[in-house]
Design an enzyme around this catalytic site. Structure first.
Site, PDB file in Angstrom:
ATOM      1  CG  HIS A   2      -0.382   0.359   2.537  1.00 58.18           C
ATOM      2  ND1 HIS A   2      -0.542   1.559   3.023  1.00 58.18           N
ATOM      3  CD2 HIS A   2      -0.164  -0.478   3.459  1.00 58.18           C
ATOM      4  CE1 HIS A   2       0.033   1.687   4.303  1.00 58.18           C
ATOM      5  NE2 HIS A   2       0.114   0.264   4.587  1.00 58.18           N
ATOM      6  CD  GLU A   8      -3.119  -0.948   4.854  1.00 56.77           C
ATOM      7  OE1 GLU A   8      -2.982  -2.039   5.501  1.00 56.77           O
ATOM      8  OE2 GLU A   8      -3.109   0.162   5.310  1.00 56.77           O
ATOM      9  CG  ASP A  21       1.704  -3.095   5.314  1.00 59.59           C
ATOM     10  OD1 ASP A  21       2.314  -1.837   5.498  1.00 59.59           O
ATOM     11  OD2 ASP A  21       0.546  -3.128   5.510  1.00 59.59           O
ATOM     12  CG  HIS A  38      -0.604   4.381  12.283  1.00 58.75           C
ATOM     13  ND1 HIS A  38      -2.034   3.906  12.579  1.00 58.75           N
ATOM     14  CD2 HIS A  38      -0.278   3.710  11.275  1.00 58.75           C
ATOM     15  CE1 HIS A  38      -2.275   3.078  11.516  1.00 58.75           C
ATOM     16  NE2 HIS A  38      -1.263   3.057  10.578  1.00 58.75           N
TER      17      HIS A  38
END
Length: 517
Positions: A279, A325, A354, A454
């Site tokens: 992604h 994604e 990933d 994140h």
């Protein structure tokens, strides 16, 4: 003997001498039809492994970082940052000679505007919380509410059923619910039905919980995720008396358009298509250089090296850079849902890459045969062989490795659902590295595989080049091998459990369509 008789005798003698030579002629020997594909696969794989390096792929990470820097600090689907990233990948592949296309689709773009929770009584303190994708929002400034805990069930299905919520005990309060047993969407839906004003779901493993409710319609009340430690502390505080919270979860949600990038070799047998993907989008919190610039860059560099080799591949090789994604596997799901029955039958395998450069990495291989007996079970037939091929290659290079749960929570998930053999690698997200893993892979025990998961800090400094290069070699070997030879998918696998993996926290990766447990 006259002249005629002598000529006849000479002809017979010549025929007799020639007969053994005809019988031994190579033209009559049985040829091995698998020899040429295997030979060409080994040759191309060796070349691509040698030529495809982390150092060369790093320039793509630099480009992704520059794009993010010029586009508000991220490359999220539905934004200029992702559009520019997709255009860069498209142009590189088109120039290299691939058939390249955009696959456009609509989706609901989300951007967290506020994710804050603090205890106001009995002892004031702030907590780290992550808004669930597709959550409902509180008013600006949040709400003040008491906390109410859902009792933890022995069977691990806390908060999944109406009976878990005592009548009147949750009205106007924020429900504290432990992860496990059902989707996050169901937990917050049941809490809403019990009258809760919000929901906090705490992890059942190390690391802060980050997840999605699956779709916009699923959101019923403002919902966020916190760590196991924070959840247990809140539960302990509640056991002593009332806990009052300040709670604010707000999220922008709007319809936008985005694109997958699909590229394939001009040649090769389409009936034997081998496919690899990663992604390309980031979250809005940061540039997403490890998650998942790393997989995207590794895949791109391998594709460019394949084109440079000028190899006339036997099997069609298709590469994909998925969008959205981070919103719930939307790009790969859109692609798979639009495949015809023939399309699906032609894709013989799918490999996913990933987060392949986590700073405190582990080298994890998706457990295609479920030999680790952890999590969601085995993948479709052929997945075990893909796992074996990857681990055999890593072992041949002296690379330690572990299994990671084949849960479907990254872009191989939609492929698994339709029975396409799948696999790939991963280096860890917010899960905590164990002492045994630190001894095996290096790094620091008791610390997340990616402390910037994140987050804003997922930039160029967040990449471990050793892990990056090791995984790129895996991609290169797979491309070189399967471009010519997929016969290994038919060879039986003797399952032998690997140590660690998800069972020791290796595969925690809860952003990627983590809607369950």
């Amino acid at each position: 003997m006259n002249a005629t008789q002598r000529r006849a005798a000479a002809i017979l003698a010549a025929a007799a001498l020639a007969t053994p030579l005809v019988l031994a002629s190579p033209a009559t020997a049985v040829k091995d039809p698998t020899a040429a594909p295997a030979r060409d696969a080994a040759r191309l794989a060796k070349k691509l492994v040698r030529e495809t390096t982390g150092q060369d792929a790093y320039k793509h990470l630099q480009k992704f970082q520059a794009i993010a820097d010029s586009a508000g600090g991220h490359r999220a689907a539905g934004t200029l940052g992702h559009d520019a990233s997709a255009a860069y990948v498209y142009q590189q592949l088109k120039k290299a000679g691939y058939d390249v296309s955009y696959e456009q689709f609509d989706f609901i773009y989300t951007q967290t505007l506020a994710e804050k929770v603090s205890v106001e009584a009995p002892a004031p303190r702030a907590l780290d919380i992550r808004a669930m994708t597709y959550t409902k929002s509180t008013p600006v400034g949040g709400i003040k509410a008491d906390l109410a805990a859902v009792p933890v069930d022995a069977d691990g299905t806390t908060g999944c059923e109406p009976g878990d919520y005592a009548t009147g005990a949750f009205t106007g309060k924020v429900a504290l619910i432990k992860r496990g047993g059902c989707s996050f969407a169901i937990k917050q839906e049941q809490a809403a039905a019990a009258g809760a004003a919000g929901a906090i779901i705490y992890n059942n493993a190390e690391g802060i919980l980050s997840g999605t409710l699956g779709e916009p319609a699923a959101g019923k009340i403002p919902t966020g995720g916190i760590s196991l430690a924070e959840g247990e502390k809140l539960a302990a505080d509640l056991a002593k008396g009332a806990v009052k919270l300040s709670f604010e979860i707000r999220q922008l949600q709007e319809k936008r358009v985005t694109n997958n990038v699909i590229a394939e070799t001009k040649g090769g047998n389409a009936a034997n298509t081998v496919m690899l993907g990663s992604h390309l989008d980031s979250v809005t919190a940061g540039p997403g250089i490890n998650d998942n610039g790393s997989g995207s860059a590794g895949l791109l560099q391998t594709a460019l090296e394949l084109a440079k080799s000028k190899d006339k591949v036997r099997n069609k090789v298709r590469f994909a850079w998925w969008s959205a994604e981070e919103n719930g596997l939307l790009g790969s799901d859109h692609y798979v849902k639009n495949l015809t029955a023939l399309d699906k039958s032609e894709i013989k395998l799918y490999l996913n890459f990933d987060m392949i450069a986590s700073p405190n990495y582990g080298l994890f291989v998706y457990d295609g045969d479920n030999s680790d007996n952890v999590g969601e079970g085995a993948g479709p037939a052929g997945s075990a062989q893909l796992e074996r091929d990857i681990t055999d290659f890593m072992t041949s290079r002296g690379l330690p490795h572990e299994g990671t749960d084949f849960s479907g929570r990254s872009d191989y998930g939609p492929f698994i659902k339709v029975g396409i053999p799948s696999g790939g690698t991963f280096t860890g997200a917010e899960g905590i590295k164990t002492a045994a893993q630190a001894a095996k892979f290096g790094g620091t025990a008791g610390v997340a595989y990616d402390v910037n998961y994140h987050a804003k800090g997922d930039d160029l400094k967040n990449v471990n080049m050793k892990a990056f290069d090791a995984n790129i070699k895996v991609i290169a070997n797979a491309v070189g091998t399967y471009a010519h030879d997929i016969s290994s998918l038919r060879k039986p696998v003797v399952s032998t459990p690997t140590t660690g993996g998800e069972s020791s926290g290796g595969g925690l990766h809860s952003d990627h369509d983590e809607v369950t447990e």
